[in-house]
Scaffold this motif. Structure first.
Motif, PDB file in Angstrom:
ATOM      1  N   SER A 110      34.866  40.573  48.508  1.00  0.00           N
ATOM      2  CA  SER A 110      35.805  41.526  47.917  1.00  0.00           C
ATOM      3  C   SER A 110      35.508  42.935  48.412  1.00  0.00           C
ATOM      4  O   SER A 110      34.349  43.364  48.459  1.00  0.00           O
ATOM      5  CB  SER A 110      35.708  41.484  46.390  1.00  0.00           C
ATOM      6  OG  SER A 110      36.561  42.440  45.802  1.00  0.00           O
ATOM      7  N   TYR A 113      38.671  45.701  45.615  1.00  0.00           N
ATOM      8  CA  TYR A 113      39.396  44.764  44.757  1.00  0.00           C
ATOM      9  C   TYR A 113      40.323  43.827  45.534  1.00  0.00           C
ATOM     10  O   TYR A 113      41.143  43.132  44.931  1.00  0.00           O
ATOM     11  CB  TYR A 113      40.212  45.504  43.683  1.00  0.00           C
ATOM     12  CG  TYR A 113      39.399  46.457  42.856  1.00  0.00           C
ATOM     13  CD1 TYR A 113      38.530  45.989  41.853  1.00  0.00           C
ATOM     14  CD2 TYR A 113      39.463  47.832  43.064  1.00  0.00           C
ATOM     15  CE1 TYR A 113      37.776  46.858  41.089  1.00  0.00           C
ATOM     16  CE2 TYR A 113      38.711  48.714  42.300  1.00  0.00           C
ATOM     17  CZ  TYR A 113      37.865  48.212  41.318  1.00  0.00           C
ATOM     18  OH  TYR A 113      37.112  49.078  40.564  1.00  0.00           O
ATOM     19  N   ASP A 114      40.207  43.785  46.853  1.00  0.00           N
ATOM     20  CA  ASP A 114      41.004  42.874  47.663  1.00  0.00           C
ATOM     21  C   ASP A 114      40.085  41.864  48.343  1.00  0.00           C
ATOM     22  O   ASP A 114      38.927  42.166  48.657  1.00  0.00           O
ATOM     23  CB  ASP A 114      41.800  43.640  48.722  1.00  0.00           C
ATOM     24  CG  ASP A 114      42.825  44.575  48.113  1.00  0.00           C
ATOM     25  OD1 ASP A 114      43.533  44.134  47.190  1.00  0.00           O
ATOM     26  OD2 ASP A 114      42.913  45.740  48.541  1.00  0.00           O
ATOM     27  N   THR A 115      40.592  40.668  48.595  1.00  0.00           N
ATOM     28  CA  THR A 115      39.798  39.589  49.171  1.00  0.00           C
ATOM     29  C   THR A 115      39.949  39.590  50.692  1.00  0.00           C
ATOM     30  O   THR A 115      40.992  39.211  51.229  1.00  0.00           O
ATOM     31  CB  THR A 115      40.219  38.225  48.598  1.00  0.00           C
ATOM     32  OG1 THR A 115      40.073  38.251  47.173  1.00  0.00           O
ATOM     33  CG2 THR A 115      39.346  37.112  49.162  1.00  0.00           C
ATOM     34  N   HIS A 161      47.840  44.438  47.105  1.00  0.00           N
ATOM     35  CA  HIS A 161      46.839  45.073  46.254  1.00  0.00           C
ATOM     36  C   HIS A 161      47.435  45.229  44.856  1.00  0.00           C
ATOM     37  O   HIS A 161      48.595  45.634  44.708  1.00  0.00           O
ATOM     38  CB  HIS A 161      46.468  46.436  46.827  1.00  0.00           C
ATOM     39  CG  HIS A 161      45.433  47.165  46.041  1.00  0.00           C
ATOM     40  ND1 HIS A 161      44.082  46.958  46.208  1.00  0.00           N
ATOM     41  CD2 HIS A 161      45.562  48.106  45.066  1.00  0.00           C
ATOM     42  CE1 HIS A 161      43.416  47.746  45.377  1.00  0.00           C
ATOM     43  NE2 HIS A 161      44.288  48.445  44.673  1.00  0.00           N
ATOM     44  N   VAL A 163      45.374  46.508  41.917  1.00  0.00           N
ATOM     45  CA  VAL A 163      44.561  47.332  41.017  1.00  0.00           C
ATOM     46  C   VAL A 163      44.958  48.794  41.207  1.00  0.00           C
ATOM     47  O   VAL A 163      44.993  49.295  42.327  1.00  0.00           O
ATOM     48  CB  VAL A 163      43.064  47.138  41.300  1.00  0.00           C
ATOM     49  CG1 VAL A 163      42.224  48.050  40.412  1.00  0.00           C
ATOM     50  CG2 VAL A 163      42.675  45.677  41.086  1.00  0.00           C
ATOM     51  N   GLN A 187      31.058  46.431  49.738  1.00  0.00           N
ATOM     52  CA  GLN A 187      30.615  47.389  48.733  1.00  0.00           C
ATOM     53  C   GLN A 187      30.473  48.771  49.366  1.00  0.00           C
ATOM     54  O   GLN A 187      30.432  48.925  50.587  1.00  0.00           O
ATOM     55  CB  GLN A 187      29.277  46.938  48.137  1.00  0.00           C
ATOM     56  CG  GLN A 187      29.347  45.595  47.429  1.00  0.00           C
ATOM     57  CD  GLN A 187      27.974  45.131  46.936  1.00  0.00           C
ATOM     58  OE1 GLN A 187      27.035  45.919  46.863  1.00  0.00           O
ATOM     59  NE2 GLN A 187      27.872  43.863  46.606  1.00  0.00           N
TER      60      GLN A 187
END
Length: 243
Positions: A110, A113-115, A161, A163, A187
């Motif tokens: 991730s 918030y996207d895969t 997306h 979020v 991250q």
């Protein structure tokens, strides 16, 4: 505001000015709590900016720059230098006749918030391809120093997306992972020491830029001046927002 690893303020502000061929004046309210740290005066040819670090005083800083009168961009023209390839068969002009790059193990992680689908950049140099569904990204890269401390990954995303807003994206990105394990890729990483030459991605002012008639953006960059934190081609697919 800044949202690492893909949307640091001065990064997307300068990219917007460059891609849209406009002069952009960005004056953020400096607020560490809201992650607002970057302001600038951007043209397609130059950037005068201030990007504060954590702990710096929050008083303002005056930026002054001479900006040119811009002429409208003509479609096409210039030199092609970076591309995100899809199944359409489009390829970079110097590698159209080359064999496809070899396959490398992929993993899912991730990011913002996207895969994303990722491939690790653990060779001295390489020509790699990574796909997220039918959307594919290709990268040619070379580390300037063979002994580098950080872990890097090359990722692709084509999706919606959801979020803090809903919008469709297509993204190709080289990112410095937060740690030395692949689970940390995606991250936030704020500093890096590793330097590379790369084709199809850029972070600093690119050596050349072309927007083709079909909307594809091509770029090239080499000889990075500092450690690479992120390099991405971040595209909004407005017509897919409601799908």
């Amino acid at each position: 505001m800044n949202q690492l690893p893909l949307l640091d303020s001065i990064q997307f502000q300068q990219a917007f000015s460059l891609a849209a061929n406009v002069t952009l004046l960005a004056v953020n309210i400096r607020n560490d709590r809201l992650i607002m740290t970057g302001s600038g005066i951007y043209t397609p040819f130059s950037a005068t900016y201030h990007h504060a670090r954590k702990g710096d005083p929050e008083e303002g800083r005056l930026l002054v720059a001479r900006v040119p009168v811009l002429e409208p961009l003509e479609a096409g023209g210039g030199e092609s230098t970076i591309s995100a390839a899809t199944d359409s068969g489009y390829c970079y002009q110097d590698s159209c006749d080359d064999p496809p790059p070899p396959s490398y193990p992929t993993f899912i992680s991730s990011m913002m918030y996207d895969t994303f689908t990722f491939v690790l950049l653990n060779e001295t140099q390489g020509d790699i391809k990574v796909c997220n569904g039918t959307f594919c990204c290709r990268l040619q890269y070379r580390w300037l120093l063979q002994d580098h401390k950080e872990l890097y990954a090359f990722g692709a995303l084509a999706g919606t997306h959801t979020v803090n807003g809903r919008y469709a994206l297509q993204v190709c990105a080289v990112v410095c992972c937060a740690g030395l394990d692949q689970s940390s890729c995606g991250q936030e990483a704020e500093e890096a020491e590793s330097k590379m030459d790369f084709l199809r991605m850029f972070l600093e002012q690119p050596e050349s830029l072309e927007k083709a008639a079909d909307g594809r953006l091509t770029m090239k960059h080499s000889n990075t001046k500092g450690g690479l934190v992120t390099a991405c081609l971040y595209g909004r697919m407005y017509h897919l927002d409601n799908e």
